[in-house]
Write an enzyme that holds these catalytic residues in place. Structure first.
Site, mmCIF file in Angstrom:
data_model
loop_
_atom_site.group_PDB
_atom_site.id
_atom_site.type_symbol
_atom_site.label_atom_id
_atom_site.label_comp_id
_atom_site.label_asym_id
_atom_site.label_seq_id
_atom_site.Cartn_x
_atom_site.Cartn_y
_atom_site.Cartn_z
ATOM 1 N N ASP A 1 -9.637 -16.108 -16.851
ATOM 2 C CA ASP A 1 -10.179 -16.493 -15.712
ATOM 3 C C ASP A 1 -11.629 -17.139 -15.978
ATOM 4 O OD1 ASP A 1 -10.710 -16.518 -12.712
ATOM 5 O OD2 ASP A 1 -12.609 -15.655 -13.517
ATOM 6 N N HIS B 1 -3.965 -17.241 -5.214
ATOM 7 C CA HIS B 1 -5.041 -16.524 -4.322
ATOM 8 C C HIS B 1 -6.091 -17.262 -3.990
ATOM 9 C CE1 HIS B 1 -6.095 -16.274 -8.305
ATOM 10 N NE2 HIS B 1 -7.378 -15.870 -7.836
ATOM 11 N N ASP B 2 -6.344 -18.347 -4.651
ATOM 12 C CA ASP B 2 -7.432 -19.009 -4.434
ATOM 13 C C ASP B 2 -7.148 -20.408 -3.620
ATOM 14 O OD1 ASP B 2 -8.806 -18.995 -7.855
ATOM 15 O OD2 ASP B 2 -9.234 -18.001 -5.914
ATOM 16 N N ASP C 1 -4.978 -10.211 -15.840
ATOM 17 C CA ASP C 1 -6.127 -11.292 -15.293
ATOM 18 C C ASP C 1 -7.275 -10.785 -16.005
ATOM 19 O OD1 ASP C 1 -6.074 -13.307 -12.467
ATOM 20 O OD2 ASP C 1 -7.533 -13.093 -14.016
ATOM 21 N N GLU D 1 -7.253 -20.557 -17.410
ATOM 22 C CA GLU D 1 -7.547 -21.092 -16.058
ATOM 23 C C GLU D 1 -9.171 -21.666 -16.154
ATOM 24 O OE1 GLU D 1 -9.758 -19.843 -13.620
ATOM 25 O OE2 GLU D 1 -9.011 -20.673 -11.784
ATOM 26 N N ASP E 1 0.851 -1.130 -0.087
ATOM 27 C CA ASP E 1 -0.070 -0.047 0.181
ATOM 28 C C ASP E 1 0.912 1.292 0.221
ATOM 29 O OD1 ASP E 1 -2.151 1.724 2.547
ATOM 30 O OD2 ASP E 1 -1.787 2.071 0.549
ATOM 31 N N ASP F 1 -1.946 -1.195 -3.822
ATOM 32 C CA ASP F 1 -2.177 -0.522 -4.976
ATOM 33 C C ASP F 1 -1.003 -0.504 -6.080
ATOM 34 O OD1 ASP F 1 -1.757 1.814 -2.512
ATOM 35 O OD2 ASP F 1 -0.414 1.399 -3.989
HETATM 36 O O1 TEU Z 1 -11.395 -19.139 -10.023
HETATM 37 C C1 TEU Z 1 -12.105 -20.298 -10.800
HETATM 38 C C2 TEU Z 1 -11.675 -21.431 -10.077
HETATM 39 O O2 TEU Z 1 -11.116 -22.434 -10.641
HETATM 40 C C3 TEU Z 1 -12.391 -21.891 -8.739
HETATM 41 O O3 TEU Z 1 -12.583 -23.310 -8.493
HETATM 42 C C4 TEU Z 1 -11.737 -21.465 -7.705
HETATM 43 O O4 TEU Z 1 -10.872 -22.300 -6.990
HETATM 44 C C5 TEU Z 1 -12.510 -20.419 -6.701
HETATM 45 O O5 TEU Z 1 -11.664 -20.188 -5.489
HETATM 46 C C6 TEU Z 1 -13.744 -21.340 -6.311
HETATM 47 O O6 TEU Z 1 -13.334 -22.414 -5.656
HETATM 48 C C7 TEU Z 1 -11.336 -18.154 -10.643
HETATM 49 C C8 TEU Z 1 -10.571 -17.112 -9.753
HETATM 50 O O7 TEU Z 1 -9.380 -17.560 -9.609
HETATM 51 C C9 TEU Z 1 -11.365 -16.911 -8.422
HETATM 52 O O8 TEU Z 1 -10.350 -15.873 -7.511
HETATM 53 C C10 TEU Z 1 -12.665 -16.341 -8.469
HETATM 54 O O9 TEU Z 1 -13.238 -16.111 -7.264
HETATM 55 C C11 TEU Z 1 -13.272 -17.300 -9.507
HETATM 56 O O10 TEU Z 1 -12.695 -17.660 -10.779
HETATM 57 C C12 TEU Z 1 -14.785 -16.501 -10.211
HETATM 58 O O11 TEU Z 1 -14.188 -15.317 -10.832
HETATM 59 CA CA CA Z 2 -3.234 2.082 -1.215
#
Ligand code: TEU
Ligand code: CA
Length: 542
Positions: A196, A323-324, A95, A251, A18, A26
């Site tokens: 995505d 991140h997931d 992305d 993805e 940040d 950011d």
């Molecule tokens: O994730 C899609 C996906 O592969 C999902 O299985 C993912 O693991 C998600 O956590 C649901 O379990 C993509 C993005 O990486 C994710 O951050 C988004 O929430 C999702 O698409 C919807 O745009």
């Molecule tokens: Ca900021």
């Protein structure tokens, strides 16, 4: 193809740095850290979505594809960031979320107004059945995948949250709009696109009920891999992507070894995909919050299967976290007793495996999971709605928290830990998400000046990979070895490397077929020893 030799660093901008004290990461914060990013020895940066969004799903609900998310900065900041990356010979992969938009997008605001609105068919609208949704499809984020909208007395489809209505790719006007917005960013000089949920842009548009209680199976059979997927990808490839020297990374849930090559046609497909074999292997039929045990055999089998899939054509990515998913060290390693060793072991796998490696920000210093003490502390719609579903099914909060702390996405979204100071140097303000307390001793600064730190080990790994094309182009051959020992060869022309990874707290031996082998150790997380120590990783030239 530059992207086959690249090492990619994934940045979740909201949690990276940040710059203006509002507690939210950011673009200017990324600009401040460009020299750090370069120092890792990576070649490209993948930025999670940076476009205008109400943040219902961490920016994966875009309300304007042509505007930078105001809390991330301005278009001028973006231009400066791109120039800063290119000046350092770093590429930028954006992305783009094209399976759905935000419900606050102008297209959807129009579409919902009336059945005859010109934007109506930018989305999927259907009448209900006796005031029930059109079919039984469940959303990723709990409840039905259909939301009733009384204005026109119909339901709209949203595989994810109700604020993420699915875009109707069957509509050529929509596809044209999508190609135009991609062109806008490619014309700015962006070097790649991470697409995505690309697997779901062609769905079963006859919308039959799902016939299985297994959510991942429902995804495979009904939500993704639809009949026109190749056609839609080929159209964007032909109309747009072929005119740029870019990489396209697909993805999406539902991509399997059997259908992956459908996405990767040399002439008409994507360049590479993320596969999730290892990422979903510990998910039971109820999905993420229904975890089940996994074994090293399954883990190793995933890599074997995907290397066979891409043995002669196609190209994969290698990642152990993003991140997931929870932090790789907490999920696959030993984040207590053998923290340093296992973090280095996982990074060794990442940087010696076949396919383009993606390093998730923070994994280069061994960041770990966080702990939610109450569901209300979660910032993730998937966890919050997951709890609503679990609660209705009678699960206690303590039971759900156990699953959420093991498998939830909050784990990967705590702020990057730059130093031991307040808020880990991420912000001078109040961070949007709590900083992990272990930043007091787990941070970039402390590792910069420690030659045996995870950070400096990672730097040695990226140097090693870049100096030896065998790691990018070589074949992959797993050695039969005991369950917790992951050992494999990489071979290319005269070069042959042996990688051994002891995924256990026990001492073990090298596979017998290599014990007599003459070999030179190139890198490892222990000093020389004739046995393999707990979580020992070593790379040998043989
Ligand atoms: O994730 C899609 C996906 O592969 C999902 O299985 C993912 O693991 C998600 O956590 C649901 O379990 C993509 C993005 O990486 C994710 O951050 C988004 O929430 C999702 O698409 C919807 O745009
Ligand atoms: Ca900021």
């Amino acid at each position: 193809m530059w992207w086959k030799e690249s090492i990619v660093y994934q940045i979740y901008p909201r949690s990276f740095k940040d710059s203006n004290g509002d507690g939210i990461g950011d673009l200017r914060g990324v600009i401040e850290k460009l020299d750090y990013i370069k120092s890792l020895g990576v070649d490209a940066v993948w930025l999670n979505p940076i476009f205008k969004s109400p943040n219902d799903d961490g920016g994966y609900d875009i309300s304007d594809y042509y505007t930078i998310q105001p809390e991330f900065g301005t278009m001028a900041d973006f231009d400066e960031l791109l120039a800063g990356l290119h000046k350092r010979d770093l590429k930028l992969i954006l992305d783009l979320v094209l399976n759905h938009s935000s419900d606050e997008h102008e297209w959807f605001q129009q579409s919902r107004k009336s059945k005859t609105n010109p934007y109506r068919d930018y989305y999927f609208w259907k009448p209900g059945k006796d005031s029930n949704p059109p079919n039984n499809w469940p959303s990723f984020f709990g409840g039905s995948a259909w939301q009733y909208d009384e204005t026109t007395d119909e339901y709209y489809l949203h595989l994810f949250s109700r604020k993420q209505p699915d875009l109707n790719w069957e509509n050529p006007k929509l596809r044209n709009e999508v190609n135009q917005l991609m062109k806008f960013w490619l014309d700015k000089g962006v070097d790649g696109l991470r697409l995505d949920v690309i697997s779901a842009i062609s769905k079963r548009t006859d919308f039959p009920d799902t016939d299985t209680p297994d959510f991942n199976e429902t995804i495979r059979k009904f939500y993704s891999n639809g009949p026109r997927l190749r056609e839609f990808i080929a159209e964007s490839r032909e109309k747009l992507w072929n005119h740029y020297n870019i990489v396209t990374v697909g993805e999406g849930p539902g991509i399997t070894p059997q259908n992956a090559l459908d996405y990767l046609d040399e002439k008409q497909g994507l360049n590479m995909i993320f596969h999730f074999g290892h990422m979903f292997m510990d998910q039971g039929p109820g999905g993420r919050f229904d975890p089940k045990p996994w074994t090293m055999q399954e883990f190793k089998q995933v890599f074997k299967t995907w290397n066979e899939t891409f043995a002669t054509r196609g190209w994969g990515s290698v990642f152990l976290g993003n991140h997931d998913f929870p932090r790789m060290l907490s999920r696959w390693g030993s984040d207590k007793q053998y923290r340093d060793e296992s973090a280095k072991l996982l990074l060794t796998l990442l940087l010696t495996m076949r396919g383009t490696p993606f390093i998730y920000m923070g994994d280069e210093i061994g960041m770990t999971n966080t702990v939610l003490n109450a569901v209300a502390e979660s910032k993730d719609i998937e966890t919050l709605t997951g709890w609503e579903v679990a609660h209705k099914q009678g699960m206690t909060e303590a039971q759900f928290l156990k699953a959420a702390n093991y498998a939830g996405r909050d784990n990967a979204r705590t702020p990057m830990q730059w130093n031991k100071g307040p808020q880990a140097g991420f912000t001078t303000g109040d961070p949007w998400m709590m900083v992990n307390k272990n930043h007091a001793w787990l941070n970039v600064d402390d590792q910069e000046n420690n030659s045996s730190s995870i950070l400096n080990y990672l730097r040695s790994l990226t140097t090693l990979r870049k100096a030896n094309p065998v790691f990018s182009y070589g074949s992959y051959q797993e050695l039969e070895s005991n369950s917790n020992l992951f050992a494999y060869y990489r071979q290319w022309q005269q070069e042959k490397m042996l990688i051994v990874l002891n995924f256990s707290d026990e001492v073990t031996n090298l596979p017998h077929e290599v014990q007599g082998l003459s070999k030179v150790k190139l890198i490892g997380n222990y000093s020389e020893s004739d046995q393999l120590n707990p979580w020992e990783a070593a790379v040998y030239k043989v």
